[in-house]
Write a protein that holds these residues in place. Structure first.
Motif, PDB file in Angstrom:
ATOM      1  N   TYR A 285       0.851  -1.190   0.000  1.00 27.16           N
ATOM      2  CA  TYR A 285       0.000   0.000   0.000  1.00 27.16           C
ATOM      3  C   TYR A 285       0.890   1.243   0.000  1.00 27.16           C
ATOM      4  O   TYR A 285       1.905   1.282   0.706  1.00 27.16           O
ATOM      5  N   GLY A 286       0.524   2.244  -0.777  1.00 27.76           N
ATOM      6  CA  GLY A 286       1.313   3.470  -0.821  1.00 27.76           C
ATOM      7  C   GLY A 286       0.463   4.658  -1.217  1.00 27.76           C
ATOM      8  O   GLY A 286      -0.759   4.563  -1.365  1.00 27.76           O
ATOM      9  N   PHE A 287       1.125   5.802  -1.396  1.00 30.56           N
ATOM     10  CA  PHE A 287       0.417   7.009  -1.817  1.00 30.56           C
ATOM     11  C   PHE A 287       1.401   7.984  -2.458  1.00 30.56           C
ATOM     12  O   PHE A 287       2.588   8.024  -2.118  1.00 30.56           O
ATOM     13  N   PHE A 288       0.890   8.745  -3.430  1.00 30.97           N
ATOM     14  CA  PHE A 288       1.623   9.869  -3.987  1.00 30.97           C
ATOM     15  C   PHE A 288       1.453  11.045  -3.032  1.00 30.97           C
ATOM     16  O   PHE A 288       0.335  11.315  -2.576  1.00 30.97           O
ATOM     17  N   THR A 289       2.545  11.742  -2.719  1.00 35.98           N
ATOM     18  CA  THR A 289       2.451  12.953  -1.906  1.00 35.98           C
ATOM     19  C   THR A 289       2.767  14.174  -2.766  1.00 35.98           C
ATOM     20  O   THR A 289       3.474  14.073  -3.765  1.00 35.98           O
ATOM     21  N   ASN A 290       2.213  15.320  -2.374  1.00 34.81           N
ATOM     22  CA  ASN A 290       2.528  16.569  -3.073  1.00 34.81           C
ATOM     23  C   ASN A 290       3.605  17.337  -2.312  1.00 34.81           C
ATOM     24  O   ASN A 290       4.057  16.901  -1.244  1.00 34.81           O
ATOM     25  N   GLU A 291       4.003  18.474  -2.852  1.00 35.78           N
ATOM     26  CA  GLU A 291       5.120  19.234  -2.254  1.00 35.78           C
ATOM     27  C   GLU A 291       4.796  19.741  -0.856  1.00 35.78           C
ATOM     28  O   GLU A 291       5.696  20.052  -0.077  1.00 35.78           O
ATOM     29  N   ASP A 292       3.499  19.831  -0.521  1.00 34.91           N
ATOM     30  CA  ASP A 292       3.091  20.290   0.809  1.00 34.91           C
ATOM     31  C   ASP A 292       2.907  19.132   1.786  1.00 34.91           C
ATOM     32  O   ASP A 292       2.455  19.342   2.916  1.00 34.91           O
ATOM     33  N   GLY A 293       3.212  17.908   1.350  1.00 34.33           N
ATOM     34  CA  GLY A 293       3.071  16.753   2.231  1.00 34.33           C
ATOM     35  C   GLY A 293       1.665  16.200   2.290  1.00 34.33           C
ATOM     36  O   GLY A 293       1.365  15.333   3.110  1.00 34.33           O
ATOM     37  N   GLY A 294       0.787  16.673   1.383  1.00 32.22           N
ATOM     38  CA  GLY A 294      -0.566  16.130   1.302  1.00 32.22           C
ATOM     39  C   GLY A 294      -0.596  14.883   0.436  1.00 32.22           C
ATOM     40  O   GLY A 294       0.356  14.588  -0.303  1.00 32.22           O
ATOM     41  N   ILE A 295      -1.697  14.141   0.507  1.00 33.77           N
ATOM     42  CA  ILE A 295      -1.841  12.887  -0.236  1.00 33.77           C
ATOM     43  C   ILE A 295      -2.569  13.160  -1.547  1.00 33.77           C
ATOM     44  O   ILE A 295      -3.717  13.592  -1.549  1.00 33.77           O
ATOM     45  N   MET A 296      -1.899  12.899  -2.672  1.00 36.15           N
ATOM     46  CA  MET A 296      -2.503  13.087  -3.990  1.00 36.15           C
ATOM     47  C   MET A 296      -3.443  11.938  -4.339  1.00 36.15           C
ATOM     48  O   MET A 296      -4.460  12.140  -4.997  1.00 36.15           O
TER      49      MET A 296
END
Length: 361
Positions: A84-95
């Motif tokens: 399980y994983g997730f893409f993160t954005n530059e602000d540390g949020g989950i894309m």
């Protein structure tokens, strides 16, 4: 609206079809949401999840390159394992959150239906010299529940040997499928990628088992909520960090220490200092469910958070919810009020999940 390869079967089985992320999907069948939920907890239920994006990644060092987009350790993911994983954005949020499997000569990725238009260009733009191919000629079904091994194993003996988060290619009723032992209900089960032209045939074979019934989006949502599993767009989004969302477990130690992914600064800071808010379980004291957007107050009347997912938990036998509350209000047992239609309804913070997860470790 788009239709999955199983559309005609849904109609035949009496599925009530609704628009979900631009797809005509069954929300329930004649058994009803409560019956389908119970079926999954006690025996086995089959869900059509073909609307999800199925993607193949080919190239050199794919896992290592994925680590520049995700805070997971994909470079060391063994062949035949899923993570399980997730893409993160530059602000540390989950894309978006996703499942990544090492299939040996390629990586197999499943992304959320509503975000395939974002995720696939994101991978194409950032995974240098990796061939990113979205596949449209395969269905995806999930067989979930304590009898799932019997249902799938009767047609595919290799499925019995898989442990949680393992994947293989094996024939089901003579059709070569990708079989992965994982799911989104809190129960043991499988997700099975099937060639489109054989999808109805294989699904009929699975449903022919006496312990298996079809289930729709309604039961899928109540099952995942009881299991404390996040829904993208409700419990996690571009502004939510994985630490706030109680997903620190999905970031391996090496990645926590080394960083090297988008938003690492915020995520490492929250790991060290704690986030300002945290996702918690919330149990209303009465019978009225608390839906997304309901305000959470402390007993002094100050706003401390908001419900992100809520509804009736058939296994729990009452309303259940998840939401974010301010740090300092996250301990199980704390009494809070939920503001439902202008009235304060008593509730309490509880530990997640509401129902024990039954994966085959």
């Amino acid at each position: 609206m788009k239709r999955t390869p199983l559309y005609d079967l849904h109609v035949e089985l009496g599925g009530k079809l609704v628009d979900f992320a631009g797809w005509e999907m069954p929300v329930q069948y004649p058994l009803g949401i409560m019956g389908e939920h119970k079926q999954c907890r006690e025996k086995a239920a089959l869900f059509d999840v073909s609307h999800m994006g199925q993607v193949i990644l080919r190239g050199e060092n794919v896992g290592e390159k994925l680590e520049a987009l995700c805070p997971q350790a994909f470079a060391t993911l063994p062949k035949g394992k899923a993570r399980y994983g997730f893409f993160t954005n530059e602000d540390g949020g989950i894309m978006d959150d996703l499942i990544v499997s090492n299939a040996g000569d390629h990586f197999f990725v499943v992304v959320n239906a509503a975000l395939r238009h974002q995720d696939i260009p994101h991978m194409r733009a950032h995974l240098d010299e990796v061939e990113v191919t979205e596949i449209f000629d395969r269905a995806l079904v999930a067989v979930q529940g304590p009898k799932a091994e019997d249902v799938v194993g009767a047609l595919c003996p290799a499925a019995r040997d898989l442990k949680f988060m393992e994947t293989t290619v094996a024939p089901i009723d003579g059709v070569e499928c990708r079989v992965s032992r994982l799911g989104y209900t809190g129960e043991d089960g499988y997700e099975i990628s099937i060639p489109e032209d054989k999808a109805i045939e294989v699904t009929r074979a699975l449903l022919a088992h006496e312990d298996c019934e079809p289930a729709g989006l309604g039961a899928r949502d109540s099952l995942r909520l009881e299991a404390g599993l996040c829904l993208y767009g409700n419990d996690i989004d571009q502004s939510t960090s994985p630490i706030e969302a109680n997903l620190a477990w999905a970031i391996q130690k090496r990645r926590k220490e080394e960083g090297g992914f988008p938003g690492a600064e915020r995520i490492q800071r929250e790991l060290a200092e704690g986030p300002a808010r945290k996702l918690v379980g919330i149990k209303p004291d009465g019978r009225a469910p608390a839906r997304q957007g309901v305000e959470v107050q402390n007993l002094q009347g100050h706003t401390i958070g908001q419900i992100t997912s809520g509804g009736f938990g058939p296994t729990v036998g009452g309303p259940v919810a998840m939401g974010y509350v301010a740090a300092g209000h996250t301990e199980p047992g704390e009494q809070v009020n939920l503001i439902i239609r202008g009235k304060a309804q008593p509730a309490r913070i509880v530990a997640l999940p509401f129902v024990k997860q039954n994966y085959k470790r």
